[in-house]
Write a protein that holds these residues in place. Structure first.
Motif, PDB file in Angstrom:
ATOM      1  N   TYR A 122      44.995  43.100  35.664  1.00 50.57           N
ATOM      2  CA  TYR A 122      43.562  43.176  35.938  1.00 50.57           C
ATOM      3  C   TYR A 122      43.105  42.055  36.856  1.00 50.57           C
ATOM      4  CZ  TYR A 122      42.552  46.987  32.728  1.00 50.57           C
ATOM      5  OH  TYR A 122      42.499  48.221  32.124  1.00 50.57           O
ATOM      6  N   VAL A 123      43.692  40.872  36.726  1.00 50.99           N
ATOM      7  CA  VAL A 123      43.374  39.771  37.637  1.00 50.99           C
ATOM      8  C   VAL A 123      43.655  40.185  39.074  1.00 50.99           C
ATOM      9  CG1 VAL A 123      44.051  37.452  38.374  1.00 50.99           C
ATOM     10  CG2 VAL A 123      43.753  37.941  35.946  1.00 50.99           C
ATOM     11  N   LYS A 124      44.823  40.771  39.279  1.00 50.41           N
ATOM     12  CA  LYS A 124      45.202  41.216  40.625  1.00 50.41           C
ATOM     13  C   LYS A 124      44.272  42.324  41.113  1.00 50.41           C
ATOM     14  CE  LYS A 124      48.869  43.629  43.100  1.00 50.41           C
ATOM     15  NZ  LYS A 124      50.202  44.255  42.992  1.00 50.41           N
ATOM     16  N   ALA A 125      43.959  43.268  40.228  1.00 50.74           N
ATOM     17  CA  ALA A 125      43.129  44.409  40.630  1.00 50.74           C
ATOM     18  C   ALA A 125      41.716  43.964  41.005  1.00 50.74           C
ATOM     19  CB  ALA A 125      43.085  45.440  39.496  1.00 50.74           C
ATOM     20  N   PHE A 126      41.111  43.075  40.205  1.00 49.95           N
ATOM     21  CA  PHE A 126      39.776  42.575  40.534  1.00 49.95           C
ATOM     22  C   PHE A 126      39.800  41.795  41.847  1.00 49.95           C
ATOM     23  CE2 PHE A 126      38.531  43.451  36.123  1.00 49.95           C
ATOM     24  CZ  PHE A 126      37.219  43.859  36.301  1.00 49.95           C
ATOM     25  N   SER A 127      40.841  40.995  42.036  1.00 49.86           N
ATOM     26  CA  SER A 127      40.946  40.197  43.264  1.00 49.86           C
ATOM     27  C   SER A 127      41.053  41.097  44.486  1.00 49.86           C
ATOM     28  CB  SER A 127      42.163  39.270  43.182  1.00 49.86           C
ATOM     29  OG  SER A 127      42.079  38.412  42.063  1.00 49.86           O
ATOM     30  N   ARG A 128      41.794  42.172  44.365  1.00 50.30           N
ATOM     31  CA  ARG A 128      41.951  43.087  45.493  1.00 50.30           C
ATOM     32  C   ARG A 128      40.667  43.853  45.765  1.00 50.30           C
ATOM     33  NH1 ARG A 128      47.199  46.741  45.563  1.00 50.30           N
ATOM     34  NH2 ARG A 128      48.010  44.674  46.037  1.00 50.30           N
ATOM     35  N   GLN A 129      40.015  44.347  44.708  1.00 55.54           N
ATOM     36  CA  GLN A 129      38.827  45.180  44.887  1.00 55.54           C
ATOM     37  C   GLN A 129      37.669  44.402  45.507  1.00 55.54           C
ATOM     38  OE1 GLN A 129      37.624  47.238  41.343  1.00 55.54           O
ATOM     39  NE2 GLN A 129      35.867  48.221  42.310  1.00 55.54           N
ATOM     40  N   TYR A 130      37.527  43.122  45.132  1.00 59.87           N
ATOM     41  CA  TYR A 130      36.373  42.348  45.600  1.00 59.87           C
ATOM     42  C   TYR A 130      36.789  41.211  46.537  1.00 59.87           C
ATOM     43  CZ  TYR A 130      34.353  44.918  41.741  1.00 59.87           C
ATOM     44  OH  TYR A 130      33.953  45.925  40.908  1.00 59.87           O
ATOM     45  N   ALA A 131      37.907  41.401  47.220  1.00 65.26           N
ATOM     46  CA  ALA A 131      38.431  40.347  48.099  1.00 65.26           C
ATOM     47  C   ALA A 131      37.421  39.917  49.157  1.00 65.26           C
ATOM     48  CB  ALA A 131      39.728  40.819  48.756  1.00 65.26           C
ATOM     49  N   SER A 132      36.711  40.883  49.735  1.00 66.17           N
ATOM     50  CA  SER A 132      35.763  40.553  50.810  1.00 66.17           C
ATOM     51  C   SER A 132      34.645  39.652  50.330  1.00 66.17           C
ATOM     52  CB  SER A 132      35.176  41.839  51.408  1.00 66.17           C
ATOM     53  OG  SER A 132      34.431  42.553  50.430  1.00 66.17           O
ATOM     54  N   GLU A 133      34.281  39.734  49.037  1.00 63.67           N
ATOM     55  CA  GLU A 133      33.240  38.877  48.489  1.00 63.67           C
ATOM     56  C   GLU A 133      33.806  37.569  47.939  1.00 63.67           C
ATOM     57  OE1 GLU A 133      30.039  39.427  48.789  1.00 63.67           O
ATOM     58  OE2 GLU A 133      30.589  41.225  49.901  1.00 63.67           O
ATOM     59  N   ILE A 134      35.091  37.557  47.631  1.00 71.05           N
ATOM     60  CA  ILE A 134      35.714  36.349  47.079  1.00 71.05           C
ATOM     61  C   ILE A 134      36.031  35.346  48.181  1.00 71.05           C
ATOM     62  CG2 ILE A 134      37.765  35.459  45.895  1.00 71.05           C
ATOM     63  CD1 ILE A 134      37.835  38.137  44.353  1.00 71.05           C
ATOM     64  N   TRP A 135      36.491  35.827  49.333  1.00 66.35           N
ATOM     65  CA  TRP A 135      36.925  34.930  50.398  1.00 66.35           C
ATOM     66  C   TRP A 135      35.863  33.928  50.837  1.00 66.35           C
ATOM     67  CZ3 TRP A 135      41.428  33.352  51.821  1.00 66.35           C
ATOM     68  CH2 TRP A 135      42.547  34.159  51.644  1.00 66.35           C
ATOM     69  N   PRO A 136      34.572  34.288  50.945  1.00 67.38           N
ATOM     70  CA  PRO A 136      33.572  33.281  51.340  1.00 67.38           C
ATOM     71  C   PRO A 136      33.478  32.091  50.374  1.00 67.38           C
ATOM     72  CG  PRO A 136      32.675  35.485  51.613  1.00 67.38           C
ATOM     73  CD  PRO A 136      33.970  35.643  50.875  1.00 67.38           C
ATOM     74  N   HIS A 137      33.971  32.267  49.153  1.00 63.49           N
ATOM     75  CA  HIS A 137      33.881  31.215  48.141  1.00 63.49           C
ATOM     76  C   HIS A 137      35.249  30.604  47.819  1.00 63.49           C
ATOM     77  CE1 HIS A 137      29.935  33.004  47.656  1.00 63.49           C
ATOM     78  NE2 HIS A 137      30.482  34.144  47.274  1.00 63.49           N
ATOM     79  N   ILE A 138      36.237  30.854  48.660  1.00 62.37           N
ATOM     80  CA  ILE A 138      37.614  30.476  48.329  1.00 62.37           C
ATOM     81  C   ILE A 138      37.785  28.961  48.228  1.00 62.37           C
ATOM     82  CG2 ILE A 138      38.552  30.366  50.678  1.00 62.37           C
ATOM     83  CD1 ILE A 138      40.190  32.040  47.610  1.00 62.37           C
ATOM     84  N   GLU A 139      37.075  28.185  49.049  1.00 59.41           N
ATOM     85  CA  GLU A 139      37.215  26.721  48.988  1.00 59.41           C
ATOM     86  C   GLU A 139      36.764  26.186  47.635  1.00 59.41           C
ATOM     87  OE1 GLU A 139      35.384  24.697  52.213  1.00 59.41           O
ATOM     88  OE2 GLU A 139      36.535  25.743  53.762  1.00 59.41           O
ATOM     89  N   LYS A 140      35.630  26.714  47.147  1.00 59.71           N
ATOM     90  CA  LYS A 140      35.128  26.280  45.838  1.00 59.71           C
ATOM     91  C   LYS A 140      36.083  26.722  44.727  1.00 59.71           C
ATOM     92  CE  LYS A 140      31.517  24.418  43.688  1.00 59.71           C
ATOM     93  NZ  LYS A 140      30.211  25.091  43.646  1.00 59.71           N
ATOM     94  N   LEU A 141      36.605  27.929  44.834  1.00 54.94           N
ATOM     95  CA  LEU A 141      37.556  28.422  43.831  1.00 54.94           C
ATOM     96  C   LEU A 141      38.840  27.610  43.856  1.00 54.94           C
ATOM     97  CD1 LEU A 141      36.959  32.243  44.361  1.00 54.94           C
ATOM     98  CD2 LEU A 141      36.576  31.021  42.224  1.00 54.94           C
ATOM     99  N   ASP A 142      39.321  27.274  45.054  1.00 55.84           N
ATOM    100  CA  ASP A 142      40.533  26.458  45.161  1.00 55.84           C
ATOM    101  C   ASP A 142      40.329  25.100  44.498  1.00 55.84           C
ATOM    102  OD1 ASP A 142      42.109  28.304  46.456  1.00 55.84           O
ATOM    103  OD2 ASP A 142      41.656  27.568  48.467  1.00 55.84           O
ATOM    104  N   ALA A 143      39.140  24.527  44.700  1.00 56.72           N
ATOM    105  CA  ALA A 143      38.879  23.181  44.183  1.00 56.72           C
ATOM    106  C   ALA A 143      38.698  23.162  42.665  1.00 56.72           C
ATOM    107  CB  ALA A 143      37.630  22.604  44.855  1.00 56.72           C
ATOM    108  N   GLU A 144      38.137  24.252  42.104  1.00 61.92           N
ATOM    109  CA  GLU A 144      37.777  24.231  40.688  1.00 61.92           C
ATOM    110  C   GLU A 144      38.642  25.110  39.791  1.00 61.92           C
ATOM    111  OE1 GLU A 144      33.655  24.636  39.804  1.00 61.92           O
ATOM    112  OE2 GLU A 144      32.994  23.571  41.612  1.00 61.92           O
ATOM    113  N   VAL A 145      39.294  26.122  40.365  1.00 62.98           N
ATOM    114  CA  VAL A 145      40.040  27.062  39.517  1.00 62.98           C
ATOM    115  C   VAL A 145      41.508  27.163  39.926  1.00 62.98           C
ATOM    116  CG1 VAL A 145      40.106  29.387  38.552  1.00 62.98           C
ATOM    117  CG2 VAL A 145      37.915  28.398  39.237  1.00 62.98           C
ATOM    118  N   PHE A 146      41.777  27.467  41.187  1.00 65.86           N
ATOM    119  CA  PHE A 146      43.157  27.705  41.631  1.00 65.86           C
ATOM    120  C   PHE A 146      43.860  26.382  41.921  1.00 65.86           C
ATOM    121  CE2 PHE A 146      40.993  31.615  43.683  1.00 65.86           C
ATOM    122  CZ  PHE A 146      40.881  32.229  42.448  1.00 65.86           C
TER     123      PHE A 146
END
Length: 401
Positions: free
Chosen positions: A354-378
């Motif tokens: 499900y993690v992979k599926a959500f990431s794929r489905q909403y990739a276009s909306e996730i990418w603008p926030h990738i720096e914040k996600l990298d810093a706090e989650v990934f």
């Protein structure tokens, strides 16, 4: 048939009807006082009392005596029961008495309680659970962050690998947020075109007025600057109107852009909350992983460790009604690779899917926030298999893939 073998009835899933706490049935462990409150509220609704009148009744009569938890449970369960007859009934209740729910559930903690009451009332009907929560979000009675918190509550986490109900509710919440941003983008694009058209119209009207004012005309044989007064009055009116329309269009565009900026901020907070929760629950359950990304605790029958290929189809891509991933068998079953998938491992594989599926489905909306996600989650502290699932869904290049 069931008639000839009544013992088989115990094996059937529960009927999809509601589970009303205050129905007065023998198996409902509720006090007579709470049932009386529910009946009184039901009579008030049938008597078409307004939301304001019901809020006053709650504040003056119910809440001071019974407290927040019982008050919320009685009110929400009763309103849900009144709206349970059909989708139209549900919408009517939400429109007429949504203010009552909003007053009771003004913060995120209480909104989570509200969602839990919906889940309890429709515990035997996943479809109605999802529809009701979706409609409540549409009426802004609950937030997407409250939905994420409910989905990752302990009782739902344990169902991740055997029930689609929490995933359907989560998909609806993320999709509604995504659709709102998409709609705002379209509205802003349309408004920008309208602004250009309005500016052109205002410019042309201003040019026509200036040209008319600069002309020399004869009035009683004397040269006078400007065309006849009637035409000038009309041109001035057109110029003023087009200018006002341009200002109005600019104001509308600024308002929409402000809403869009706020929606993007809310979207960032949503994805941060979602992936933090994914990371936390997976970290608690995934065994230690080596650098090559193998699950050390998933042992084959012959004692060999199993490498999880995150590029396999996710659990959203299933090949039968039991929702088993392709190339796998039921819990405890032996696969062609020679290993048994126990319940804990199935939970991990399903959730990673499900993690992979959500990431794929909403990739276009996730990418603008990738720096914040990298810093706090990934981060390096996150489980490698969790990061692999996310990166695979995003089609992101990484030295871990």
């Amino acid at each position: 048939s069931i008639e000839n073998a009544p013992a088989l009835e115990e094996l059937l899933p529960p009927k999809g009807g509601p589970n009303f706490k205050y129905s007065g049935a023998d198996d409902q462990e509720k006090t007579e006082q709470e049932q009386a409150l529910s009946a009184e509220l039901s009579n008030k609704v049938k008597g078409r009392q307004t939301a304001r009148e019901i809020i006053l009744w709650i504040e003056e009569t119910v809440y001071p005596i019974h407290g927040q938890e019982i008050t919320l449970s009685v009110v929400i369960q009763t309103l849900l029961d009144i709206g349970s007859k059909s989708f139209t009934h549900l919408i009517t209740v939400l429109e007429r008495y949504g203010q009552v729910m909003a007053k009771l559930c003004s913060d995120q903690d209480k909104q989570v309680m509200l969602i839990s009451e919906v889940g309890s009332y429709w515990k035997n009907n996943a479809q109605m659970t999802a529809i009701t929560i979706d409609r409540m979000m549409g009426y802004r009675l609950i937030s997407n962050l409250a939905i994420v918190r409910w989905v990752f509550s302990p009782e739902n986490i344990e169902q991740f690998h055997i029930s689609d109900r929490p995933w359907e509710v989560l998909r609806n919440a993320v999709s509604k947020t995504y659709n709102r941003i998409t709609d705002l983008r379209k509205e802003i694009s349309s408004l920008k075109k309208s602004v250009v058209s309005a500016e052109e119209a205002a410019s042309n009207a201003k040019a026509d007025l200036e040209a008319a004012e600069s002309k020399l005309t004869l009035v009683e044989g004397e040269p006078v600057l400007g065309e006849n007064p009637t035409k000038l009055k009309h041109l001035k009116s057109v110029a003023e109107k087009t200018k006002e329309e341009t200002v109005s269009m600019h104001d509308s565009l600024e308002a929409k852009e402000a809403l869009f900026a706020r929606a993007l901020d809310e979207n960032e907070v949503l994805f941060l909350s979602l992936y933090k929760n994914f990371s936390n629950v997976l970290m608690e359950r995934l065994p230690d992983a080596s650098r090559d990304g193998t699950l050390q605790s998933l042992k084959s029958v012959n004692g060999d460790s199993m490498a999880v290929d995150i590029e396999e189809p996710s659990t959203m891509e299933v090949d039968d009604e039991n929702e088993r991933p392709k190339k796998s068998q039921s819990n405890g079953g032996k696969t062609t690779n020679g290993y048994n998938v126990r319940e804990k491992e199935q939970w991990c594989l399903s959730t990673l899917g499900y993690v992979k599926a959500f990431s794929r489905q909403y990739a276009s909306e996730i990418w603008p926030h990738i720096e914040k996600l990298d810093a706090e989650v990934f981060t390096e502290d996150a489980h490698p298999l969790f990061r692999k699932a996310v990166y695979s869904g995003l089609r992101r290049l990484s030295n871990e893939l």
